[in-house]
Design an enzyme around this catalytic site. Sequence first.
Site, short mmCIF file in Angstrom:
data_model
loop_
_atom_site.label_atom_id
_atom_site.label_comp_id
_atom_site.label_asym_id
_atom_site.label_seq_id
_atom_site.Cartn_x
_atom_site.Cartn_y
_atom_site.Cartn_z
CG ASP A 68 91.35 -73.11 -8.20
OD1 ASP A 68 90.28 -73.72 -8.03
OD2 ASP A 68 92.10 -73.35 -9.16
CD GLU A 133 88.45 -76.05 -13.03
OE1 GLU A 133 87.96 -76.52 -14.07
OE2 GLU A 133 88.71 -74.83 -12.89
#
Length: 375
Positions: A68, A133
């Site tokens: 991400d 994250e």
Amino acid sequence: MICPVIELAQQLIKRPSLSPSDAGCQEIMIQRLAAIGFTIEPMNFGDTLNFWAWRGEGETLAFAGHTDVVPTGDESHWHSPPFEPTIRDGMLYGRGAADMKGSLAAMIVAAERFVAAHPDHKGRLAFMITSDEEAKATNGTVKVVEALMARHERLDYCLVGEPSSTDRVGDIVKNGRRGSITANLRIHGVQGHVAYPHLADNPVHRAMPALNELVATQWDEGNAFFPATSMQIANLQAGTGSNNVIPGEFYVQFNFRFSTELTDSLIKQRVAALLDRHQLDYTLEWVLSGQPFLTAKGALVDAVVNAVKHYTEITPQLLTTGGTSDGRFIALMGAQVVELGPVNATIHKVNECVSAADLQLLSRMYQKIMEQLIA
């Protein structure tokens, strides 16, 4: 012929994986790993895609990272579209180039080269990858670690590919991180008219001496590996917006970045004692984001330092500075944890970029680490 590391990094950057979306990045990685004999275990939770992959058995070295990325900001400020990877003057541009799709590409290509050279490697090579994250980090690595610990999965070493470097790749290696805990404090008073303070109780006035003491406190002196614990007030809120109303409540949010000299329970005790000394009427809620962890020395640190020196002829600094990372969760498994990645000068910024040559070097470093620990 284009470098395989750069080619894979470009494939990943093209995927607009705004946290916690993966946008197909993991499928690209999974196909590459499956092709060289990795067993793939999807470990998805909620809106988050994760996978755990491994090859071989025995002493385990895992590479960890996230697919991400953070939002791009105003795309008109980018010199080229953030999800159209572009190479200019030796730099690869795109959202996630440095944080951390470049590292992911370097890891995968390193694994391919390692397996080709050592098809019967003695230890186990693993990957722990998440798409959560950068945002909440609630359904990502922390959940994977919980599941692995519940079944007593072995993890000896973990290399996290976060962008650790400052000026050139490998100059900084993170061998630990500070803990992070946030306090949400509400100090209660009695709302009233500013012209009649004797009929009210202003919580802002009551809180000021306590906040002054909170700010002035030296929580510890740090140690050889960590700077002194830092406390910072982050948010304050009181009042109705009117200039003639004494507020009835005062909200204060503050955060500790703490060393191994303190524990979260000790911080809580000391803060409560401070507030009680000032005889405040309050409620206090704590949010622990992560415990401090440290890999002071050992086989992983040695392997990382040797790999960096082999390819750059510089000796990396071992530091614990900066924010938190998923290493804080992985350390709970008892593994040695170290972070090594590209230069972080442009992470989360407009025109994020990474040196193409650095990614090639980084992949060779990762391969060298594999060879030292599990070949």
